[in-house]
Design a protein around this motif. Structure first.
Motif, PDB file in Angstrom:
ATOM      1  N   VAL A 286       0.870  -1.170   0.000  1.00  0.00           N
ATOM      2  CA  VAL A 286       0.000   0.000   0.000  1.00  0.00           C
ATOM      3  C   VAL A 286       0.907   1.220   0.000  1.00  0.00           C
ATOM      4  O   VAL A 286       1.961   1.215   0.642  1.00  0.00           O
ATOM      5  CB  VAL A 286      -0.948  -0.010   1.221  1.00  0.00           C
ATOM      6  N   GLY A 287       0.481   2.253  -0.756  1.00  0.00           N
ATOM      7  CA  GLY A 287       1.336   3.423  -0.854  1.00  0.00           C
ATOM      8  C   GLY A 287       0.569   4.677  -1.218  1.00  0.00           C
ATOM      9  O   GLY A 287      -0.640   4.647  -1.466  1.00  0.00           O
ATOM     10  N   VAL A 288       1.312   5.758  -1.286  1.00  0.00           N
ATOM     11  CA  VAL A 288       0.768   7.071  -1.626  1.00  0.00           C
ATOM     12  C   VAL A 288       1.568   7.620  -2.795  1.00  0.00           C
ATOM     13  O   VAL A 288       2.802   7.628  -2.745  1.00  0.00           O
ATOM     14  CB  VAL A 288       0.820   8.034  -0.429  1.00  0.00           C
ATOM     15  N   ARG A 289       0.853   8.059  -3.856  1.00  0.00           N
ATOM     16  CA  ARG A 289       1.526   8.659  -5.015  1.00  0.00           C
ATOM     17  C   ARG A 289       1.250  10.174  -5.028  1.00  0.00           C
ATOM     18  O   ARG A 289       0.109  10.615  -4.863  1.00  0.00           O
ATOM     19  CB  ARG A 289       1.019   8.023  -6.303  1.00  0.00           C
ATOM     20  N   HIS A 290       2.352  10.904  -5.232  1.00  0.00           N
ATOM     21  CA  HIS A 290       2.272  12.376  -5.255  1.00  0.00           C
ATOM     22  C   HIS A 290       2.565  12.870  -6.675  1.00  0.00           C
ATOM     23  O   HIS A 290       3.599  12.519  -7.259  1.00  0.00           O
ATOM     24  CB  HIS A 290       3.270  12.972  -4.267  1.00  0.00           C
ATOM     25  N   PHE A 291       1.595  13.658  -7.221  1.00  0.00           N
ATOM     26  CA  PHE A 291       1.775  14.246  -8.535  1.00  0.00           C
ATOM     27  C   PHE A 291       2.240  15.687  -8.337  1.00  0.00           C
ATOM     28  O   PHE A 291       1.464  16.537  -7.843  1.00  0.00           O
ATOM     29  CB  PHE A 291       0.462  14.222  -9.330  1.00  0.00           C
ATOM     30  N   TRP A 292       3.516  15.968  -8.698  1.00  0.00           N
ATOM     31  CA  TRP A 292       4.077  17.293  -8.434  1.00  0.00           C
ATOM     32  C   TRP A 292       3.422  18.388  -9.273  1.00  0.00           C
ATOM     33  O   TRP A 292       3.312  19.538  -8.851  1.00  0.00           O
ATOM     34  CB  TRP A 292       5.581  17.273  -8.707  1.00  0.00           C
ATOM     35  N   GLU A 293       2.962  18.013 -10.432  1.00  0.00           N
ATOM     36  CA  GLU A 293       2.442  19.055 -11.312  1.00  0.00           C
ATOM     37  C   GLU A 293       1.161  19.674 -10.743  1.00  0.00           C
ATOM     38  O   GLU A 293       0.973  20.892 -10.741  1.00  0.00           O
ATOM     39  CB  GLU A 293       2.165  18.487 -12.713  1.00  0.00           C
ATOM     40  N   GLY A 294       0.225  18.838 -10.257  1.00  0.00           N
ATOM     41  CA  GLY A 294      -1.003  19.380  -9.701  1.00  0.00           C
ATOM     42  C   GLY A 294      -1.072  19.312  -8.198  1.00  0.00           C
ATOM     43  O   GLY A 294      -2.102  19.658  -7.617  1.00  0.00           O
ATOM     44  N   GLN A 295      -0.014  18.864  -7.604  1.00  0.00           N
ATOM     45  CA  GLN A 295       0.036  18.700  -6.161  1.00  0.00           C
ATOM     46  C   GLN A 295      -1.100  17.802  -5.651  1.00  0.00           C
ATOM     47  O   GLN A 295      -1.664  18.020  -4.577  1.00  0.00           O
ATOM     48  CB  GLN A 295      -0.027  20.061  -5.456  1.00  0.00           C
ATOM     49  N   ASP A 296      -1.411  16.761  -6.464  1.00  0.00           N
ATOM     50  CA  ASP A 296      -2.452  15.831  -6.050  1.00  0.00           C
ATOM     51  C   ASP A 296      -1.830  14.600  -5.397  1.00  0.00           C
ATOM     52  O   ASP A 296      -0.660  14.252  -5.628  1.00  0.00           O
ATOM     53  CB  ASP A 296      -3.279  15.396  -7.265  1.00  0.00           C
ATOM     54  N   LEU A 297      -2.643  13.922  -4.578  1.00  0.00           N
ATOM     55  CA  LEU A 297      -2.233  12.687  -3.920  1.00  0.00           C
ATOM     56  C   LEU A 297      -3.151  11.560  -4.347  1.00  0.00           C
ATOM     57  O   LEU A 297      -4.363  11.757  -4.513  1.00  0.00           O
ATOM     58  CB  LEU A 297      -2.273  12.822  -2.393  1.00  0.00           C
ATOM     59  N   GLY A 298      -2.578  10.347  -4.482  1.00  0.00           N
ATOM     60  CA  GLY A 298      -3.369   9.189  -4.856  1.00  0.00           C
ATOM     61  C   GLY A 298      -2.971   7.971  -4.036  1.00  0.00           C
ATOM     62  O   GLY A 298      -1.793   7.810  -3.674  1.00  0.00           O
ATOM     63  N   LEU A 299      -3.907   7.126  -3.703  1.00  0.00           N
ATOM     64  CA  LEU A 299      -3.652   5.893  -2.953  1.00  0.00           C
ATOM     65  C   LEU A 299      -3.336   4.766  -3.930  1.00  0.00           C
ATOM     66  O   LEU A 299      -4.068   4.547  -4.890  1.00  0.00           O
ATOM     67  CB  LEU A 299      -4.878   5.525  -2.107  1.00  0.00           C
ATOM     68  N   VAL A 300      -2.266   4.040  -3.626  1.00  0.00           N
ATOM     69  CA  VAL A 300      -1.821   2.928  -4.477  1.00  0.00           C
ATOM     70  C   VAL A 300      -1.871   1.642  -3.664  1.00  0.00           C
ATOM     71  O   VAL A 300      -1.291   1.569  -2.572  1.00  0.00           O
ATOM     72  CB  VAL A 300      -0.391   3.172  -5.005  1.00  0.00           C
ATOM     73  N   VAL A 301      -2.563   0.634  -4.142  1.00  0.00           N
ATOM     74  CA  VAL A 301      -2.653  -0.665  -3.485  1.00  0.00           C
ATOM     75  C   VAL A 301      -2.253  -1.733  -4.497  1.00  0.00           C
ATOM     76  O   VAL A 301      -2.668  -1.681  -5.651  1.00  0.00           O
ATOM     77  CB  VAL A 301      -4.079  -0.926  -2.955  1.00  0.00           C
ATOM     78  N   GLY A 302      -1.466  -2.692  -4.046  1.00  0.00           N
ATOM     79  CA  GLY A 302      -1.025  -3.741  -4.950  1.00  0.00           C
ATOM     80  C   GLY A 302      -0.734  -5.035  -4.222  1.00  0.00           C
ATOM     81  O   GLY A 302      -0.779  -5.113  -2.985  1.00  0.00           O
ATOM     82  N   GLY A 303      -0.435  -6.038  -4.943  1.00  0.00           N
ATOM     83  CA  GLY A 303      -0.096  -7.339  -4.378  1.00  0.00           C
ATOM     84  C   GLY A 303       0.427  -8.265  -5.441  1.00  0.00           C
ATOM     85  O   GLY A 303       0.262  -8.018  -6.636  1.00  0.00           O
ATOM     86  N   SER A 304       1.073  -9.363  -4.976  1.00  0.00           N
ATOM     87  CA  SER A 304       1.616 -10.346  -5.917  1.00  0.00           C
ATOM     88  C   SER A 304       1.668 -11.710  -5.238  1.00  0.00           C
ATOM     89  O   SER A 304       1.737 -11.809  -3.998  1.00  0.00           O
ATOM     90  CB  SER A 304       3.010  -9.938  -6.401  1.00  0.00           C
ATOM     91  N   MET A 305       1.638 -12.752  -6.051  1.00  0.00           N
ATOM     92  CA  MET A 305       1.749 -14.115  -5.541  1.00  0.00           C
ATOM     93  C   MET A 305       2.327 -14.998  -6.636  1.00  0.00           C
ATOM     94  O   MET A 305       1.820 -14.983  -7.758  1.00  0.00           O
ATOM     95  CB  MET A 305       0.380 -14.647  -5.111  1.00  0.00           C
ATOM     96  N   PRO A 306       3.398 -15.749  -6.336  1.00  0.00           N
ATOM     97  CA  PRO A 306       3.938 -16.676  -7.336  1.00  0.00           C
ATOM     98  C   PRO A 306       2.894 -17.722  -7.711  1.00  0.00           C
ATOM     99  O   PRO A 306       2.093 -18.160  -6.877  1.00  0.00           O
ATOM    100  CB  PRO A 306       5.137 -17.312  -6.627  1.00  0.00           C
ATOM    101  N   LEU A 307       2.897 -18.136  -8.942  1.00  0.00           N
ATOM    102  CA  LEU A 307       1.896 -19.079  -9.425  1.00  0.00           C
ATOM    103  C   LEU A 307       2.173 -20.520  -8.990  1.00  0.00           C
ATOM    104  O   LEU A 307       1.261 -21.319  -8.848  1.00  0.00           O
ATOM    105  CB  LEU A 307       1.819 -18.995 -10.952  1.00  0.00           C
ATOM    106  N   GLY A 308       3.437 -20.851  -8.771  1.00  0.00           N
ATOM    107  CA  GLY A 308       3.742 -22.234  -8.396  1.00  0.00           C
ATOM    108  C   GLY A 308       3.427 -23.212  -9.485  1.00  0.00           C
ATOM    109  O   GLY A 308       2.993 -24.341  -9.224  1.00  0.00           O
ATOM    110  N   ARG A 309       3.633 -22.822 -10.697  1.00  0.00           N
ATOM    111  CA  ARG A 309       3.281 -23.680 -11.828  1.00  0.00           C
ATOM    112  C   ARG A 309       4.262 -24.835 -12.001  1.00  0.00           C
ATOM    113  O   ARG A 309       3.861 -25.960 -12.340  1.00  0.00           O
ATOM    114  CB  ARG A 309       3.224 -22.835 -13.090  1.00  0.00           C
TER     115      ARG A 309
END
Length: 434
Positions: A286-309
Protein backbone atom coordinates in the motif's frame (compact mmCIF):
# COMPACT_ATOMS: atom_id res chain seq x y z
CA UNK A 1 60.40 -54.00 54.05
CA UNK A 2 63.83 -55.57 54.46
CA UNK A 3 65.83 -56.22 51.29
CA UNK A 4 68.34 -58.99 51.88
CA UNK A 5 71.01 -58.89 49.14
CA UNK A 6 74.62 -59.91 49.56
CA UNK A 7 77.55 -60.74 47.35
CA UNK A 8 78.16 -59.84 43.70
CA UNK A 9 74.64 -60.82 42.74
CA UNK A 10 73.29 -58.54 45.45
CA UNK A 11 75.31 -55.59 44.10
CA UNK A 12 73.98 -56.23 40.62
CA UNK A 13 70.43 -56.49 41.99
CA UNK A 14 70.66 -53.20 43.88
CA UNK A 15 71.99 -51.48 40.76
CA UNK A 16 69.12 -52.89 38.69
CA UNK A 17 66.56 -51.69 41.22
CA UNK A 18 67.99 -48.17 41.35
CA UNK A 19 68.20 -47.92 37.56
CA UNK A 20 64.66 -49.16 37.07
CA UNK A 21 63.26 -46.78 39.67
CA UNK A 22 65.03 -43.84 38.06
CA UNK A 23 63.63 -44.68 34.64
CA UNK A 24 60.14 -45.28 36.00
CA UNK A 25 59.92 -42.10 38.04
CA UNK A 26 61.14 -40.09 35.06
CA UNK A 27 57.80 -40.57 33.34
CA UNK A 28 55.85 -39.11 36.29
CA UNK A 29 55.69 -35.31 36.66
CA UNK A 30 57.48 -34.08 39.78
CA UNK A 31 54.33 -32.46 41.10
CA UNK A 32 52.48 -35.73 40.76
CA UNK A 33 55.15 -37.61 42.69
CA UNK A 34 55.04 -35.02 45.47
CA UNK A 35 51.27 -35.27 45.65
CA UNK A 36 51.46 -39.05 45.87
CA UNK A 37 53.85 -38.85 48.80
CA UNK A 38 51.03 -37.53 50.96
CA UNK A 39 49.34 -39.94 53.29
CA UNK A 40 46.29 -41.27 51.51
CA UNK A 41 43.64 -41.16 54.23
CA UNK A 42 40.55 -40.02 52.34
CA UNK A 43 38.45 -43.00 51.16
CA UNK A 44 37.07 -42.62 47.66
CA UNK A 45 34.03 -44.58 46.57
CA UNK A 46 32.82 -44.96 43.01
CA UNK A 47 29.84 -42.71 43.72
CA UNK A 48 32.12 -39.97 45.03
CA UNK A 49 34.47 -40.24 42.05
CA UNK A 50 31.56 -39.97 39.63
CA UNK A 51 30.05 -37.05 41.56
CA UNK A 52 33.31 -35.11 41.54
CA UNK A 53 33.78 -35.70 37.84
CA UNK A 54 30.22 -34.67 36.98
CA UNK A 55 30.51 -31.48 39.02
CA UNK A 56 33.75 -30.42 37.36
CA UNK A 57 33.12 -31.37 33.73
CA UNK A 58 35.00 -28.76 31.67
CA UNK A 59 32.66 -29.28 28.72
CA UNK A 60 29.62 -28.16 30.71
CA UNK A 61 30.18 -24.51 29.81
CA UNK A 62 30.17 -25.38 26.11
CA UNK A 63 26.99 -27.43 26.51
CA UNK A 64 25.25 -24.55 28.24
CA UNK A 65 26.33 -22.17 25.49
CA UNK A 66 24.95 -24.54 22.84
CA UNK A 67 21.67 -24.74 24.77
CA UNK A 68 21.43 -20.95 24.76
CA UNK A 69 22.17 -20.97 21.04
CA UNK A 70 19.27 -23.39 20.52
CA UNK A 71 16.93 -21.14 22.47
CA UNK A 72 18.04 -18.20 20.34
CA UNK A 73 17.31 -20.23 17.20
CA UNK A 74 13.77 -20.87 18.41
CA UNK A 75 13.24 -17.17 19.05
CA UNK A 76 14.61 -16.29 15.63
CA UNK A 77 12.42 -18.89 13.90
CA UNK A 78 9.33 -17.25 15.43
CA UNK A 79 10.06 -13.84 13.89
CA UNK A 80 7.84 -12.52 11.09
CA UNK A 81 9.36 -11.29 7.79
CA UNK A 82 10.40 -7.66 7.80
CA UNK A 83 8.29 -5.17 5.83
CA UNK A 84 9.74 -3.17 2.98
CA UNK A 85 9.53 0.60 2.58
CA UNK A 86 9.90 1.70 -1.03
CA UNK A 87 10.23 5.02 -2.87
CA UNK A 88 9.71 5.31 -6.60
CA UNK A 89 10.10 8.45 -8.76
CA UNK A 90 8.63 8.29 -12.31
CA UNK A 91 8.47 10.47 -15.45
CA UNK A 92 11.94 11.91 -15.16
CA UNK A 93 12.44 14.24 -18.16
CA UNK A 94 15.50 13.87 -20.29
CA UNK A 95 18.38 16.23 -19.82
CA UNK A 96 17.28 19.71 -20.85
CA UNK A 97 13.66 18.56 -21.09
CA UNK A 98 12.15 21.09 -18.71
CA UNK A 99 11.12 21.35 -15.14
CA UNK A 100 11.96 18.15 -13.23
CA UNK A 101 9.74 18.75 -10.19
CA UNK A 102 6.77 19.77 -12.25
CA UNK A 103 6.60 16.60 -14.32
CA UNK A 104 7.68 13.81 -11.94
CA UNK A 105 5.47 11.44 -9.94
CA UNK A 106 6.65 10.07 -6.58
CA UNK A 107 5.27 6.95 -4.90
CA UNK A 108 5.99 5.98 -1.28
CA UNK A 109 4.96 2.36 -0.57
CA UNK A 110 4.83 -0.07 2.35
CA UNK A 111 5.17 -3.73 1.38
CA UNK A 112 4.68 -6.84 3.56
CA UNK A 113 5.19 -10.51 2.73
CA UNK A 114 2.46 -12.71 4.20
CA UNK A 115 3.55 -16.26 5.04
CA UNK A 116 1.00 -18.86 4.06
CA UNK A 117 0.92 -22.59 4.79
CA UNK A 118 2.27 -22.44 8.38
CA UNK A 119 5.85 -21.40 7.66
CA UNK A 120 6.49 -19.87 11.06
CA UNK A 121 5.17 -22.76 13.25
CA UNK A 122 7.10 -25.21 11.08
CA UNK A 123 10.32 -23.23 11.52
CA UNK A 124 9.82 -23.07 15.29
CA UNK A 125 9.22 -26.83 15.49
CA UNK A 126 12.36 -27.50 13.47
CA UNK A 127 14.45 -25.21 15.67
CA UNK A 128 13.17 -26.92 18.83
CA UNK A 129 13.95 -30.35 17.43
CA UNK A 130 17.47 -29.24 16.55
CA UNK A 131 17.88 -27.92 20.10
CA UNK A 132 16.71 -31.27 21.48
CA UNK A 133 19.35 -33.02 19.39
CA UNK A 134 22.06 -30.74 20.78
CA UNK A 135 20.90 -31.42 24.34
CA UNK A 136 20.76 -35.19 23.79
CA UNK A 137 24.24 -35.19 22.27
CA UNK A 138 25.58 -33.32 25.30
CA UNK A 139 24.01 -35.84 27.69
CA UNK A 140 25.47 -38.76 25.75
CA UNK A 141 28.90 -37.18 25.85
CA UNK A 142 28.63 -36.75 29.61
CA UNK A 143 27.56 -40.38 30.04
CA UNK A 144 30.60 -41.42 28.00
CA UNK A 145 32.80 -39.37 30.32
CA UNK A 146 31.30 -41.00 33.40
CA UNK A 147 32.06 -44.39 31.86
CA UNK A 148 35.68 -43.31 31.46
CA UNK A 149 35.76 -42.29 35.12
CA UNK A 150 34.32 -45.64 36.18
CA UNK A 151 36.88 -47.49 34.06
CA UNK A 152 39.71 -45.42 35.55
CA UNK A 153 38.38 -46.21 39.03
CA UNK A 154 38.37 -49.94 38.21
CA UNK A 155 41.91 -49.75 36.82
CA UNK A 156 43.09 -47.95 39.96
CA UNK A 157 41.52 -50.68 42.12
CA UNK A 158 43.20 -53.38 40.04
CA UNK A 159 46.54 -51.57 40.25
CA UNK A 160 46.33 -51.57 44.05
CA UNK A 161 45.50 -55.30 44.00
CA UNK A 162 48.52 -55.92 41.77
CA UNK A 163 50.68 -54.09 44.31
CA UNK A 164 49.52 -56.60 46.94
CA UNK A 165 50.49 -59.49 44.65
CA UNK A 166 53.88 -57.95 43.95
CA UNK A 167 54.41 -57.47 47.68
CA UNK A 168 53.56 -61.12 48.29
CA UNK A 169 56.02 -62.17 45.60
CA UNK A 170 58.70 -60.02 47.22
CA UNK A 171 57.99 -61.54 50.64
CA UNK A 172 58.23 -65.05 49.21
CA UNK A 173 61.44 -64.18 47.38
CA UNK A 174 63.00 -62.76 50.56
CA UNK A 175 62.06 -65.79 52.61
CA UNK A 176 63.30 -68.18 49.95
CA UNK A 177 66.55 -66.25 49.47
CA UNK A 178 67.20 -66.50 53.20
CA UNK A 179 66.58 -70.24 53.17
CA UNK A 180 68.77 -70.79 50.11
CA UNK A 181 71.56 -68.66 51.55
CA UNK A 182 71.44 -70.73 54.74
CA UNK A 183 71.71 -73.92 52.71
CA UNK A 184 74.59 -72.50 50.68
CA UNK A 185 76.41 -71.48 53.86
CA UNK A 186 75.97 -75.04 55.09
CA UNK A 187 77.31 -76.33 51.74
CA UNK A 188 74.05 -78.16 51.10
CA UNK A 189 73.45 -76.19 47.84
CA UNK A 190 75.91 -74.87 45.25
CA UNK A 191 76.83 -71.19 45.04
CA UNK A 192 74.82 -70.64 41.84
CA UNK A 193 71.66 -71.50 43.77
CA UNK A 194 72.28 -68.52 46.05
CA UNK A 195 72.98 -66.29 43.04
CA UNK A 196 69.73 -67.36 41.38
CA UNK A 197 67.79 -66.73 44.57
CA UNK A 198 69.24 -63.23 44.83
CA UNK A 199 68.46 -62.56 41.18
CA UNK A 200 64.89 -63.69 41.79
CA UNK A 201 64.72 -61.39 44.81
CA UNK A 202 66.03 -58.47 42.76
CA UNK A 203 63.44 -59.05 40.06
CA UNK A 204 60.71 -59.30 42.70
CA UNK A 205 61.83 -55.97 44.14
CA UNK A 206 61.74 -54.37 40.67
CA UNK A 207 58.26 -55.75 40.02
CA UNK A 208 57.05 -54.44 43.36
CA UNK A 209 58.44 -50.96 42.69
CA UNK A 210 56.90 -50.95 39.22
CA UNK A 211 53.55 -52.02 40.62
CA UNK A 212 53.62 -49.17 43.13
CA UNK A 213 54.44 -46.69 40.37
CA UNK A 214 51.61 -48.05 38.21
CA UNK A 215 49.20 -47.67 41.14
CA UNK A 216 50.31 -44.05 41.61
CA UNK A 217 49.80 -43.30 37.95
CA UNK A 218 46.34 -44.92 37.98
CA UNK A 219 45.25 -42.79 40.95
CA UNK A 220 46.66 -39.63 39.39
CA UNK A 221 44.84 -40.39 36.13
CA UNK A 222 41.60 -40.87 38.05
CA UNK A 223 42.05 -37.62 40.01
CA UNK A 224 42.66 -35.71 36.76
CA UNK A 225 38.97 -36.09 35.92
CA UNK A 226 38.24 -33.45 38.56
CA UNK A 227 41.68 -31.81 38.62
CA UNK A 228 42.20 -32.78 42.24
CA UNK A 229 45.03 -34.34 44.25
CA UNK A 230 45.36 -38.09 44.37
CA UNK A 231 45.42 -38.15 48.18
CA UNK A 232 42.73 -40.79 48.55
CA UNK A 233 42.55 -44.48 49.26
CA UNK A 234 40.46 -47.02 47.40
CA UNK A 235 40.62 -50.16 49.51
CA UNK A 236 40.02 -53.72 48.43
CA UNK A 237 36.41 -54.04 49.57
CA UNK A 238 34.98 -52.38 46.48
CA UNK A 239 37.24 -54.45 44.24
CA UNK A 240 35.98 -57.69 45.80
CA UNK A 241 32.33 -56.64 45.51
CA UNK A 242 30.61 -58.56 42.70
CA UNK A 243 27.06 -57.99 43.87
CA UNK A 244 26.28 -56.10 40.64
CA UNK A 245 26.17 -59.48 38.87
CA UNK A 246 22.95 -60.30 40.77
CA UNK A 247 21.15 -57.12 39.68
CA UNK A 248 18.97 -57.49 36.60
CA UNK A 249 18.81 -54.25 34.64
CA UNK A 250 16.27 -53.73 31.91
CA UNK A 251 16.15 -50.68 29.70
CA UNK A 252 18.43 -48.73 27.42
CA UNK A 253 19.78 -45.33 28.44
CA UNK A 254 17.21 -42.80 27.33
CA UNK A 255 19.92 -40.33 26.35
CA UNK A 256 21.13 -42.69 23.61
CA UNK A 257 17.63 -43.08 22.24
CA UNK A 258 16.94 -39.36 22.53
CA UNK A 259 19.48 -38.70 19.80
CA UNK A 260 17.57 -40.86 17.34
CA UNK A 261 14.24 -39.48 18.55
CA UNK A 262 15.52 -35.96 17.95
CA UNK A 263 16.74 -36.92 14.49
CA UNK A 264 13.31 -38.36 13.71
CA UNK A 265 11.59 -35.21 15.01
CA UNK A 266 13.92 -33.05 12.93
CA UNK A 267 12.98 -35.01 9.82
CA UNK A 268 9.28 -34.64 10.60
CA UNK A 269 9.66 -30.92 11.25
CA UNK A 270 11.59 -30.61 8.00
CA UNK A 271 8.67 -32.22 6.17
CA UNK A 272 6.39 -29.54 7.62
CA UNK A 273 8.83 -26.81 6.60
CA UNK A 274 9.05 -28.10 3.03
CA UNK A 275 5.28 -28.46 2.79
CA UNK A 276 4.88 -24.88 4.00
CA UNK A 277 7.35 -23.73 1.36
CA UNK A 278 5.20 -25.39 -1.31
CA UNK A 279 2.44 -22.93 -0.46
CA UNK A 280 3.46 -19.69 -2.14
CA UNK A 281 3.68 -16.58 0.01
CA UNK A 282 1.69 -13.50 -0.96
CA UNK A 283 3.00 -9.96 -0.94
CA UNK A 284 0.73 -6.94 -0.42
CA UNK A 285 1.65 -3.30 -0.66
CA UNK A 286 0.00 0.00 0.00
CA UNK A 287 1.34 3.42 -0.85
CA UNK A 288 0.77 7.07 -1.63
CA UNK A 289 1.53 8.66 -5.01
CA UNK A 290 2.27 12.38 -5.26
CA UNK A 291 1.77 14.25 -8.54
CA UNK A 292 4.08 17.29 -8.43
CA UNK A 293 2.44 19.05 -11.31
CA UNK A 294 -1.00 19.38 -9.70
CA UNK A 295 0.04 18.70 -6.16
CA UNK A 296 -2.45 15.83 -6.05
CA UNK A 297 -2.23 12.69 -3.92
CA UNK A 298 -3.37 9.19 -4.86
CA UNK A 299 -3.65 5.89 -2.95
CA UNK A 300 -1.82 2.93 -4.48
CA UNK A 301 -2.65 -0.66 -3.49
CA UNK A 302 -1.03 -3.74 -4.95
CA UNK A 303 -0.10 -7.34 -4.38
CA UNK A 304 1.62 -10.35 -5.92
CA UNK A 305 1.75 -14.12 -5.54
CA UNK A 306 3.94 -16.68 -7.34
CA UNK A 307 1.90 -19.08 -9.43
CA UNK A 308 3.74 -22.23 -8.40
CA UNK A 309 3.28 -23.68 -11.83
CA UNK A 310 6.56 -25.60 -12.01
CA UNK A 311 8.26 -25.74 -8.62
CA UNK A 312 6.01 -27.30 -5.96
CA UNK A 313 8.91 -28.44 -3.75
CA UNK A 314 7.91 -32.10 -4.05
CA UNK A 315 11.51 -33.33 -4.18
CA UNK A 316 12.42 -31.65 -0.90
CA UNK A 317 9.27 -33.02 0.74
CA UNK A 318 10.02 -36.57 -0.40
CA UNK A 319 13.61 -36.29 0.82
CA UNK A 320 12.50 -35.11 4.27
CA UNK A 321 9.98 -37.96 4.51
CA UNK A 322 12.64 -40.51 3.54
CA UNK A 323 14.97 -39.11 6.19
CA UNK A 324 12.20 -39.52 8.76
CA UNK A 325 11.72 -43.18 7.80
CA UNK A 326 15.49 -43.69 8.06
CA UNK A 327 15.53 -42.09 11.52
CA UNK A 328 12.75 -44.43 12.67
CA UNK A 329 14.76 -47.40 11.43
CA UNK A 330 17.91 -46.15 13.15
CA UNK A 331 16.00 -45.74 16.42
CA UNK A 332 14.67 -49.30 16.29
CA UNK A 333 18.07 -50.74 15.35
CA UNK A 334 19.86 -48.79 18.09
CA UNK A 335 17.42 -49.97 20.74
CA UNK A 336 17.75 -53.61 19.65
CA UNK A 337 21.53 -53.48 19.49
CA UNK A 338 21.85 -51.94 22.94
CA UNK A 339 19.38 -54.38 24.46
CA UNK A 340 21.41 -57.26 23.05
CA UNK A 341 24.66 -55.77 24.44
CA UNK A 342 23.04 -55.26 27.86
CA UNK A 343 21.92 -58.89 27.96
CA UNK A 344 25.41 -60.08 26.98
CA UNK A 345 27.08 -57.95 29.64
CA UNK A 346 24.77 -59.23 32.36
CA UNK A 347 25.64 -62.81 31.49
CA UNK A 348 29.32 -61.87 31.32
CA UNK A 349 29.18 -60.23 34.76
CA UNK A 350 27.66 -63.35 36.25
CA UNK A 351 30.31 -65.55 34.64
CA UNK A 352 33.20 -63.38 35.84
CA UNK A 353 31.80 -63.18 39.37
CA UNK A 354 31.49 -66.96 39.43
CA UNK A 355 35.05 -67.41 38.14
CA UNK A 356 36.48 -65.04 40.75
CA UNK A 357 34.58 -66.84 43.53
CA UNK A 358 35.73 -70.28 42.39
CA UNK A 359 39.36 -69.17 42.15
CA UNK A 360 39.11 -67.83 45.69
CA UNK A 361 37.42 -70.91 47.11
CA UNK A 362 38.91 -73.74 45.05
CA UNK A 363 42.12 -72.86 43.20
CA UNK A 364 43.90 -70.55 45.63
CA UNK A 365 43.73 -72.86 48.67
CA UNK A 366 45.27 -75.67 46.62
CA UNK A 367 48.00 -73.41 45.23
CA UNK A 368 48.83 -72.12 48.73
CA UNK A 369 48.95 -75.67 50.06
CA UNK A 370 51.27 -76.71 47.22
CA UNK A 371 53.69 -73.87 48.03
CA UNK A 372 53.69 -74.80 51.70
CA UNK A 373 54.34 -78.49 51.01
CA UNK A 374 57.07 -77.82 48.45
CA UNK A 375 58.87 -75.39 50.74
CA UNK A 376 58.76 -77.86 53.61
CA UNK A 377 60.04 -80.60 51.34
CA UNK A 378 62.78 -78.30 50.01
CA UNK A 379 64.00 -77.65 53.54
CA UNK A 380 64.19 -81.41 54.06
CA UNK A 381 65.99 -81.87 50.76
CA UNK A 382 63.08 -83.55 49.00
CA UNK A 383 62.49 -80.89 46.32
CA UNK A 384 64.68 -78.79 44.08
CA UNK A 385 64.97 -75.04 43.72
CA UNK A 386 62.98 -75.17 40.47
CA UNK A 387 60.15 -77.01 42.24
CA UNK A 388 59.83 -74.18 44.75
CA UNK A 389 59.95 -71.50 42.08
CA UNK A 390 57.31 -73.32 40.00
CA UNK A 391 54.96 -73.66 42.96
CA UNK A 392 55.35 -70.01 43.93
CA UNK A 393 54.89 -68.90 40.33
CA UNK A 394 51.70 -70.95 40.02
CA UNK A 395 50.33 -69.36 43.20
CA UNK A 396 51.10 -65.82 42.05
CA UNK A 397 49.68 -66.51 38.60
CA UNK A 398 46.46 -67.73 40.21
CA UNK A 399 46.21 -64.56 42.30
CA UNK A 400 46.95 -62.43 39.25
CA UNK A 401 44.32 -64.31 37.25
CA UNK A 402 41.73 -63.49 39.89
CA UNK A 403 42.74 -59.81 39.85
CA UNK A 404 42.38 -59.70 36.08
CA UNK A 405 38.95 -61.35 36.26
CA UNK A 406 37.76 -58.83 38.86
CA UNK A 407 39.23 -55.95 36.86
CA UNK A 408 37.36 -57.04 33.74
CA UNK A 409 34.24 -57.50 35.86
CA UNK A 410 34.33 -53.84 36.92
CA UNK A 411 35.12 -52.68 33.38
CA UNK A 412 32.15 -54.66 32.07
CA UNK A 413 30.04 -53.16 34.82
CA UNK A 414 31.12 -49.69 33.73
CA UNK A 415 29.99 -50.47 30.20
CA UNK A 416 26.68 -51.88 31.47
CA UNK A 417 26.09 -48.78 33.61
CA UNK A 418 26.79 -46.66 30.55
CA UNK A 419 24.36 -48.52 28.30
CA UNK A 420 21.59 -48.42 30.90
CA UNK A 421 22.20 -44.82 31.96
CA UNK A 422 22.73 -45.81 35.59
CA UNK A 423 24.39 -42.48 36.40
CA UNK A 424 21.94 -40.25 34.58
CA UNK A 425 20.86 -38.64 37.85
CA UNK A 426 24.32 -37.10 38.20
CA UNK A 427 23.88 -35.41 34.83
CA UNK A 428 20.48 -34.04 35.80
CA UNK A 429 21.86 -32.75 39.11
CA UNK A 430 24.79 -31.00 37.44
CA UNK A 431 22.51 -29.46 34.77
CA UNK A 432 20.31 -27.89 37.43
CA UNK A 433 23.25 -26.29 39.22
CA UNK A 434 23.52 -22.51 38.70
Amino acid sequence: MKKHMTGPAGSWARLAVVSTLALSLAVIPPTAVVAQERVATEPLSLAEALSRSAASDPAQAGAQARARAGEASVRQADVRPNPTLGLMVENFPAFGGGDILGRTETTLSYEQRIERGGDRPARVSLARSEGALVAATARVRRLDRLEQVQRAWAEALAAEAEVAIARERLDLAEQFQTEVQRRVDMARDPLFAGARAEAELAQAQIDFDQAEIAARIAKISLAKFWEGPANFSLGGTAFEDTSAARVIIDGVAQADLDIFVAQRDIARAQVAVEQARRTQDATVSVGVRHFWEGQDLGLVVGGSMPLGRYDQNTGAIDRARAEGIAAEGDLSAARTEREREIARLQVQLSARASEARRIEEETLPQAERAVRLVREGFNRGGFTYNDVISAQTALLQTRDRRVQVLKQFHIDRARLDRLTGAHGDLIVASETQP
